[in-house]
Scaffold this motif. Sequence first.
Motif, PDB file in Angstrom:
ATOM      1  N   GLY A   1       0.796  -1.203   0.000  1.00 37.80           N
ATOM      2  CA  GLY A   1       0.000   0.000   0.000  1.00 37.80           C
ATOM      3  C   GLY A   1       0.834   1.260   0.000  1.00 37.80           C
ATOM      4  N   CYS A   2       0.183   2.341  -0.341  1.00 37.26           N
ATOM      5  CA  CYS A   2       0.799   3.664  -0.298  1.00 37.26           C
ATOM      6  C   CYS A   2      -0.068   4.524   0.599  1.00 37.26           C
ATOM      7  CB  CYS A   2       0.888   4.262  -1.703  1.00 37.26           C
ATOM      8  SG  CYS A   2       1.512   5.964  -1.712  1.00 37.26           S
ATOM      9  N   ALA A   3       0.431   4.888   1.782  1.00 33.28           N
ATOM     10  CA  ALA A   3      -0.331   5.679   2.733  1.00 33.28           C
ATOM     11  C   ALA A   3      -0.630   7.073   2.185  1.00 33.28           C
ATOM     12  CB  ALA A   3       0.429   5.786   4.056  1.00 33.28           C
ATOM     13  N   ALA A   4       0.322   7.630   1.451  1.00 28.33           N
ATOM     14  CA  ALA A   4       0.145   8.981   0.923  1.00 28.33           C
ATOM     15  C   ALA A   4      -0.992   9.063  -0.084  1.00 28.33           C
ATOM     16  CB  ALA A   4       1.445   9.459   0.278  1.00 28.33           C
ATOM     17  N   CYS A   5      -1.173   8.002  -0.869  1.00 29.20           N
ATOM     18  CA  CYS A   5      -2.193   8.004  -1.915  1.00 29.20           C
ATOM     19  C   CYS A   5      -3.430   7.184  -1.559  1.00 29.20           C
ATOM     20  CB  CYS A   5      -1.598   7.490  -3.224  1.00 29.20           C
ATOM     21  SG  CYS A   5      -0.215   8.493  -3.818  1.00 29.20           S
ATOM     22  N   GLY A   6      -3.366   6.464  -0.425  1.00 26.15           N
ATOM     23  CA  GLY A   6      -4.520   5.698   0.020  1.00 26.15           C
ATOM     24  C   GLY A   6      -4.894   4.542  -0.881  1.00 26.15           C
ATOM     25  N   ILE A   7      -3.900   3.833  -1.412  1.00 17.90           N
ATOM     26  CA  ILE A   7      -4.197   2.700  -2.283  1.00 17.90           C
ATOM     27  C   ILE A   7      -3.652   1.408  -1.681  1.00 17.90           C
ATOM     28  CG2 ILE A   7      -4.107   4.169  -4.329  1.00 17.90           C
ATOM     29  CD1 ILE A   7      -1.450   2.727  -5.017  1.00 17.90           C
ATOM     30  N   GLY A   8      -4.214   0.311  -2.123  1.00 17.77           N
ATOM     31  CA  GLY A   8      -3.737  -1.007  -1.736  1.00 17.77           C
ATOM     32  C   GLY A   8      -3.683  -1.889  -2.964  1.00 17.77           C
ATOM     33  N   VAL A   9      -2.700  -2.758  -3.024  1.00 19.12           N
ATOM     34  CA  VAL A   9      -2.519  -3.623  -4.188  1.00 19.12           C
ATOM     35  C   VAL A   9      -2.216  -5.042  -3.723  1.00 19.12           C
ATOM     36  CG1 VAL A   9      -1.222  -3.997  -6.314  1.00 19.12           C
ATOM     37  CG2 VAL A   9      -1.560  -1.679  -5.473  1.00 19.12           C
ATOM     38  N   HIS A  10      -2.892  -6.019  -4.312  1.00 26.46           N
ATOM     39  CA  HIS A  10      -2.576  -7.409  -4.006  1.00 26.46           C
ATOM     40  C   HIS A  10      -1.107  -7.679  -4.353  1.00 26.46           C
ATOM     41  CE1 HIS A  10      -7.043  -8.023  -4.914  1.00 26.46           C
ATOM     42  NE2 HIS A  10      -6.904  -8.361  -3.646  1.00 26.46           N
ATOM     43  N   PRO A  11      -0.426  -8.504  -3.578  1.00 23.06           N
ATOM     44  CA  PRO A  11       0.977  -8.827  -3.892  1.00 23.06           C
ATOM     45  C   PRO A  11       1.156  -9.356  -5.311  1.00 23.06           C
ATOM     46  CG  PRO A  11       0.426  -9.589  -1.700  1.00 23.06           C
ATOM     47  CD  PRO A  11      -0.859  -9.150  -2.326  1.00 23.06           C
ATOM     48  N   LEU A  12       0.226 -10.207  -5.767  1.00 25.10           N
ATOM     49  CA  LEU A  12       0.336 -10.740  -7.121  1.00 25.10           C
ATOM     50  C   LEU A  12       0.089  -9.649  -8.160  1.00 25.10           C
ATOM     51  CD1 LEU A  12      -1.481 -14.195  -6.865  1.00 25.10           C
ATOM     52  CD2 LEU A  12       0.970 -13.731  -6.774  1.00 25.10           C
ATOM     53  N   CYS A  13      -0.851  -8.747  -7.881  1.00 22.67           N
ATOM     54  CA  CYS A  13      -1.151  -7.679  -8.832  1.00 22.67           C
ATOM     55  C   CYS A  13       0.019  -6.708  -8.946  1.00 22.67           C
ATOM     56  CB  CYS A  13      -2.410  -6.935  -8.409  1.00 22.67           C
ATOM     57  SG  CYS A  13      -3.924  -7.880  -8.648  1.00 22.67           S
ATOM     58  N   ALA A  14       0.764  -6.527  -7.859  1.00 22.61           N
ATOM     59  CA  ALA A  14       1.916  -5.629  -7.885  1.00 22.61           C
ATOM     60  C   ALA A  14       2.967  -6.139  -8.858  1.00 22.61           C
ATOM     61  CB  ALA A  14       2.523  -5.501  -6.489  1.00 22.61           C
ATOM     62  N   ARG A  15       2.871  -7.430  -9.202  1.00 21.98           N
ATOM     63  CA  ARG A  15       3.836  -8.032 -10.122  1.00 21.98           C
ATOM     64  C   ARG A  15       3.163  -8.596 -11.366  1.00 21.98           C
ATOM     65  NH1 ARG A  15       5.858  -9.704  -5.039  1.00 21.98           N
ATOM     66  NH2 ARG A  15       7.948  -8.912  -4.618  1.00 21.98           N
ATOM     67  N   MET A  16       2.022  -8.044 -11.726  1.00 17.67           N
ATOM     68  CA  MET A  16       1.365  -8.503 -12.953  1.00 17.67           C
ATOM     69  C   MET A  16       2.362  -8.411 -14.103  1.00 17.67           C
ATOM     70  SD  MET A  16      -1.977  -9.319 -13.287  1.00 17.67           S
ATOM     71  CE  MET A  16      -3.491  -9.314 -12.301  1.00 17.67           C
ATOM     72  N   PRO A  17       2.451  -9.450 -14.952  1.00 19.62           N
ATOM     73  CA  PRO A  17       3.392  -9.396 -16.073  1.00 19.62           C
ATOM     74  C   PRO A  17       3.039  -8.296 -17.053  1.00 19.62           C
ATOM     75  CG  PRO A  17       1.888 -11.226 -16.331  1.00 19.62           C
ATOM     76  CD  PRO A  17       1.682 -10.708 -14.934  1.00 19.62           C
ATOM     77  N   GLY A  18       4.039  -7.669 -17.627  1.00 23.46           N
ATOM     78  CA  GLY A  18       3.807  -6.597 -18.576  1.00 23.46           C
ATOM     79  C   GLY A  18       3.192  -7.080 -19.873  1.00 23.46           C
ATOM     80  N   VAL A  19       3.422  -8.357 -20.212  1.00 29.27           N
ATOM     81  CA  VAL A  19       2.893  -8.939 -21.441  1.00 29.27           C
ATOM     82  C   VAL A  19       2.193 -10.244 -21.106  1.00 29.27           C
ATOM     83  CG1 VAL A  19       3.470  -9.832 -23.730  1.00 29.27           C
ATOM     84  CG2 VAL A  19       4.776  -7.923 -22.778  1.00 29.27           C
ATOM     85  N   ALA A  20       1.010 -10.471 -21.657  1.00 30.87           N
ATOM     86  CA  ALA A  20       0.268 -11.699 -21.356  1.00 30.87           C
ATOM     87  C   ALA A  20      -0.489 -12.211 -22.566  1.00 30.87           C
ATOM     88  CB  ALA A  20      -0.705 -11.455 -20.205  1.00 30.87           C
ATOM     89  N   ARG A  21      -0.712 -13.513 -22.576  1.00 27.95           N
ATOM     90  CA  ARG A  21      -1.526 -14.157 -23.608  1.00 27.95           C
ATOM     91  C   ARG A  21      -2.487 -15.127 -22.952  1.00 27.95           C
ATOM     92  NH1 ARG A  21       1.099 -14.013 -28.760  1.00 27.95           N
ATOM     93  NH2 ARG A  21       3.251 -13.269 -28.645  1.00 27.95           N
ATOM     94  N   GLY A  22      -2.771 -14.964 -21.687  1.00 26.26           N
ATOM     95  CA  GLY A  22      -3.464 -15.956 -20.865  1.00 26.26           C
ATOM     96  C   GLY A  22      -4.733 -16.557 -21.428  1.00 26.26           C
ATOM     97  N   ASN A  23      -5.091 -17.728 -20.904  1.00 24.59           N
ATOM     98  CA  ASN A  23      -6.309 -18.416 -21.293  1.00 24.59           C
ATOM     99  C   ASN A  23      -7.495 -17.990 -20.437  1.00 24.59           C
ATOM    100  OD1 ASN A  23      -5.300 -20.034 -23.374  1.00 24.59           O
ATOM    101  ND2 ASN A  23      -4.456 -21.504 -21.914  1.00 24.59           N
TER     102      ASN A  23
END
Length: 243
Positions: free
Chosen positions: A104-126
Amino acid sequence: MCRSKSVSYFAHDPAHRLLPAGDGGAGEEFTCGGCLVAGAGPRYRCATPGCGFTIHEACALRFPKSLKSTLHPQHRLKRRAASAAGADGGCDVCGEDVKGACYGCAACGIGVHPLCARMPGVARGNGAGGAHPAEHEAWLVRASSSTAAAAAAADGGNGDKQVAAAAAAGCAACGRAVGAWRYRCVTATCGAEFHPRCLLPAAEQCRGGEGEKESVGKGCCCGMVHYVTYCLAVSSFGYYYRF
């Protein structure tokens, strides 16, 4: 094997050591005891009898106190034992509830799942349920006034109308409106957009499927390959399309 060593987890009893527990067999899914997000594939489980605490391999091995993410370049994201999400309680990337350990970022009031923080930049998922051709490449981008520019540019502008229509239609998999972050197809005349989790579900992120050749949860030296690939993809998109 470097994964054979036990580890501790910051949001679990420090006296309880976690050991690698394989992939659960046949892709068995589970809910991570740390971030409370669904997962599959490699995991770590508490070795203390009667505990049963189980977490994603990524949460066990790659959960530093803070990290710099292209998803929130203004500030470093700091590790939290509980949700640090904004007023709506949703992850800034996927929009789903943030309930457990997160960044999270206290200054901006956001929270991010640990996995989402590392979402791949490129995907072709099913995960898109067949709504998107498997050979089409999609890039993780943040919405801007030039929503249709990426895919249209690849076609010299000839695909403007098709791309604009695809962007206005919402998520190509579920039809709902897409939030700030989305996967956008960069194939000429396509331009389909997806919720990050519609194209690449959390369980698929952990499993390491077609959406990403290197599993997000893969540790040791191979982790460097993921970081380099991610940075190059995002940096290239930013240079050409100024998102």
